[in-house]
Write a protein that holds these residues in place. Structure first.
Motif, short mmCIF file in Angstrom:
data_model
loop_
_atom_site.label_atom_id
_atom_site.label_comp_id
_atom_site.label_asym_id
_atom_site.label_seq_id
_atom_site.Cartn_x
_atom_site.Cartn_y
_atom_site.Cartn_z
N ASN A 187 0.86 -1.18 0.00
CA ASN A 187 0.00 0.00 0.00
C ASN A 187 0.90 1.23 0.00
N VAL A 188 0.62 2.16 -0.87
CA VAL A 188 1.39 3.40 -0.89
C VAL A 188 0.42 4.58 -0.84
N THR A 189 0.92 5.68 -0.38
CA THR A 189 0.13 6.90 -0.31
C THR A 189 0.81 7.96 -1.16
N VAL A 190 0.04 8.57 -2.06
CA VAL A 190 0.56 9.65 -2.91
C VAL A 190 -0.44 10.79 -2.87
N PRO A 191 0.02 11.99 -3.12
CA PRO A 191 -0.93 13.12 -3.15
C PRO A 191 -1.99 12.91 -4.24
N GLU A 192 -3.20 13.36 -3.97
CA GLU A 192 -4.31 13.15 -4.89
C GLU A 192 -4.02 13.73 -6.27
N TRP A 193 -3.42 14.92 -6.33
CA TRP A 193 -3.15 15.55 -7.62
C TRP A 193 -2.19 14.70 -8.45
N LEU A 194 -1.21 14.08 -7.75
CA LEU A 194 -0.23 13.24 -8.45
C LEU A 194 -0.90 11.95 -8.94
N ASN A 195 -1.75 11.39 -8.13
CA ASN A 195 -2.51 10.20 -8.51
C ASN A 195 -3.36 10.48 -9.75
N ASN A 196 -4.05 11.64 -9.75
CA ASN A 196 -4.91 12.00 -10.88
C ASN A 196 -4.10 12.20 -12.16
N LEU A 197 -2.97 12.87 -12.04
CA LEU A 197 -2.11 13.11 -13.20
C LEU A 197 -1.57 11.78 -13.75
N ALA A 198 -1.12 10.90 -12.85
CA ALA A 198 -0.59 9.60 -13.27
C ALA A 198 -1.70 8.76 -13.93
N ALA A 199 -2.89 8.81 -13.37
CA ALA A 199 -4.01 8.06 -13.95
C ALA A 199 -4.34 8.57 -15.35
#
Length: 125
Positions: free
Chosen positions: A93-105
């Motif tokens: 399990n990893v935690t990343v900032p939401e904005w980074l998750n959205n950009l990566a997605a």
């Protein structure tokens, strides 16, 4: 790379292999090729979880103490051994900032692949 002298002792059907400096490493093979291959594998198995390693004896001393047996040096690259025999994946399990998750997605980035590549680079493997 770790290198240890191994003793090869021809029996009736098998060649038995032992390591004077790593007593738990014992194996055998039907022929020289198989015995050598098994020697590398058992040496890796015996040392894979160690942090400190025994000092290897000299080939001359091992031969002197074991007349009638063949002595050969066996080397093992523990990093390569671990990659070969312990490469199953584990869930993290990893935690990343939401904005980074959205950009990566939005870029269809594979998180597992990216994390694996980053860890290999960081660790130099």
């Amino acid at each position: 790379m770790l290198v240890y002298p191994a003793l090869f002792d021809q029996g009736e059907k098998y060649i038995f292999v032992t390591f004077p400096d790593v007593p738990v490493a014992i194996t055998q093979g039907k022929d020289v090729h198989e015995a050598y291959s098994m020697a590398e594998e058992v040496l890796g198995l015996a040392l894979e979880d160690q942090n400190e390693f025994p000092e290897p004896s000299s080939v001359d001393e091992v031969q002197k103490n074991n007349p009638g047996k063949t002595v050969a040096l066996i080397g093992i690259d523990l990093a390569a051994y671990r990659r070969k025999y312990h490469s199953k994946t584990v869930r993290k399990n990893v935690t990343v900032p939401e904005w980074l998750n959205n950009l990566a997605a939005s870029e269809q980035i594979n998180f597992s692949q990216t994390l694996t590549e980053a860890l290999k680079e960081k660790l130099g493997v």
